[in-house]
Scaffold this motif. Sequence first.
Motif, PDB file in Angstrom:
ATOM      1  N   PHE A   1      -0.604 -25.132 -33.587  1.00 24.23           N
ATOM      2  CA  PHE A   1      -0.266 -24.599 -34.899  1.00 24.23           C
ATOM      3  C   PHE A   1       0.733 -23.627 -34.959  1.00 24.23           C
ATOM      4  CE2 PHE A   1      -3.593 -21.861 -33.198  1.00 24.23           C
ATOM      5  CZ  PHE A   1      -3.057 -20.450 -33.806  1.00 24.23           C
TER       6      PHE A   1
ATOM      7  N   LYS B   1      -0.120 -27.177 -48.758  1.00 31.96           N
ATOM      8  CA  LYS B   1       0.723 -28.596 -48.674  1.00 31.96           C
ATOM      9  C   LYS B   1      -0.079 -29.552 -49.006  1.00 31.96           C
ATOM     10  CE  LYS B   1       1.895 -31.159 -44.573  1.00 31.96           C
ATOM     11  NZ  LYS B   1       2.069 -31.180 -43.016  1.00 31.96           N
TER      12      LYS B   1
ATOM     13  N   ASP C   1      -4.640 -34.451 -41.794  1.00 29.70           N
ATOM     14  CA  ASP C   1      -4.493 -33.396 -42.604  1.00 29.70           C
ATOM     15  C   ASP C   1      -6.034 -33.324 -43.358  1.00 29.70           C
ATOM     16  OD1 ASP C   1      -2.234 -32.138 -42.111  1.00 29.70           O
ATOM     17  OD2 ASP C   1      -1.161 -33.258 -43.844  1.00 29.70           O
TER      18      ASP C   1
ATOM     19  N   PRO D   1      -4.119 -27.252 -45.109  1.00 30.23           N
ATOM     20  CA  PRO D   1      -2.734 -27.314 -44.784  1.00 30.23           C
ATOM     21  C   PRO D   1      -1.846 -26.492 -45.748  1.00 30.23           C
ATOM     22  CG  PRO D   1      -3.564 -29.299 -44.693  1.00 30.23           C
ATOM     23  CD  PRO D   1      -4.716 -28.647 -45.414  1.00 30.23           C
TER      24      PRO D   1
ATOM     25  N   LYS E   1       2.116 -24.418 -46.489  1.00 29.17           N
ATOM     26  CA  LYS E   1       3.517 -24.009 -46.356  1.00 29.17           C
ATOM     27  C   LYS E   1       4.093 -22.877 -46.021  1.00 29.17           C
ATOM     28  CE  LYS E   1       4.683 -26.719 -50.049  1.00 29.17           C
ATOM     29  NZ  LYS E   1       5.623 -27.698 -50.809  1.00 29.17           N
TER      30      LYS E   1
ATOM     31  N   SER F   1       6.375 -23.448 -40.979  1.00 30.05           N
ATOM     32  CA  SER F   1       5.451 -24.424 -41.351  1.00 30.05           C
ATOM     33  C   SER F   1       6.482 -25.535 -41.384  1.00 30.05           C
ATOM     34  CB  SER F   1       5.078 -24.194 -42.583  1.00 30.05           C
ATOM     35  OG  SER F   1       6.047 -23.841 -43.742  1.00 30.05           O
TER      36      SER F   1
ATOM     37  N   ARG G   1       5.871 -26.337 -37.705  1.00 30.93           N
ATOM     38  CA  ARG G   1       4.681 -26.788 -37.167  1.00 30.93           C
ATOM     39  C   ARG G   1       3.527 -26.852 -38.152  1.00 30.93           C
ATOM     40  NH1 ARG G   1       3.794 -24.322 -31.370  1.00 30.93           N
ATOM     41  NH2 ARG G   1       5.778 -24.346 -30.402  1.00 30.93           N
ATOM     42  N   ASN G   2       2.405 -27.399 -37.851  1.00 30.66           N
ATOM     43  CA  ASN G   2       1.495 -27.482 -38.722  1.00 30.66           C
ATOM     44  C   ASN G   2       0.781 -25.955 -38.975  1.00 30.66           C
ATOM     45  OD1 ASN G   2       1.866 -30.290 -39.421  1.00 30.66           O
ATOM     46  ND2 ASN G   2       0.368 -30.662 -37.821  1.00 30.66           N
TER      47      ASN G   2
ATOM     48  N   TYR H   1      -2.101 -23.610 -41.437  1.00 32.34           N
ATOM     49  CA  TYR H   1      -3.509 -23.954 -42.224  1.00 32.34           C
ATOM     50  C   TYR H   1      -4.028 -22.459 -42.723  1.00 32.34           C
ATOM     51  CZ  TYR H   1      -3.216 -28.009 -39.565  1.00 32.34           C
ATOM     52  OH  TYR H   1      -2.842 -29.643 -38.936  1.00 32.34           O
TER      53      TYR H   1
END
Length: 310
Positions: free
Chosen positions: A128, A151, A158, A168, A170, A208, A211-212, A214
Amino acid sequence: MVRMRITYRRKDNNMNEVATIVVTYNRKELLRECIQALLDSEVKSDIYIIDNASTDGTKDFIKDLLGPAVTYKRLKKNIGGAGGFAAGMNYVVHKGYKYIWIMDDDTIVNKDSLTKLLDGAEALGGEFGFLSSTVRWTDGTYCKMNRQTVKRPDTKADRLCMRRGLMPVKAATFVSLLFNVNAVKGLGLPKKEYFIWGDDKEYTSRISDHRNCYNVVESEVVHKMATNSGSNITEDEIGRIDRYFYAYRNDFATARDKGSGELFVYVAGFVLNAIRVIIRAKDNKTKRLRIMLKGLAAGIFFKPKVRYVK
């Protein structure tokens, strides 16, 4: 809910896995409360206080809390929250930590705030950019200043994360964010020239984009602001209006760098806010509009570069 399987300390040198960075300026009482809450956390971290040249005797006020777990660094001048976080992250990123946890000095963590963040990190296998806490005000309601940009969960991964309490996102604010050190090394530091406001949006959206990221829903902190009012140039008291210059300047620069679609959203929002000021502001309408226009004009020529860790 995910199960926690985390390492409390690094096996090589007994260093904590997490470096916590707290940026402060002339709020020694809140800072002391912030540090004490961090020291009381279930999972311990190495705490770095980045002092933006406070003039209220901050170091003397907290000196009994300093020691192996709490390091104090005083900057030569006030370079704002953006500069403070950039300096702090640059200072710790090569010290061998796995994660960097950042927050303002009026952030009061719960005993399990970091536990839950690391819980999420473990569930994701460390893959992440950043993890954010849920931010509440002192009365337990959600803090309006710290709304996160969610997101749309458009993948199976997700949706699986959401079932595990990982939303998720952004963009988020600099109030309890846990960064993967590798993301910081690869994607750079916050833009210190932003000084205040909009620096967190620019930085977290930059992370973001690659990369993901959260929101760990069950990880909660309190943002001990004086009021739960958010930011609104139409309604804010006149003594706070000047700082909106940074908001309009910085947000224009961020929107321009992200492309025509974001720039259109910025302009539409600017026009809507100007109309609101004209119609709804109870006083100083001219000054409010002047600050907005000044920020917009400055943003056209404001083009700070991304700096990477040394």
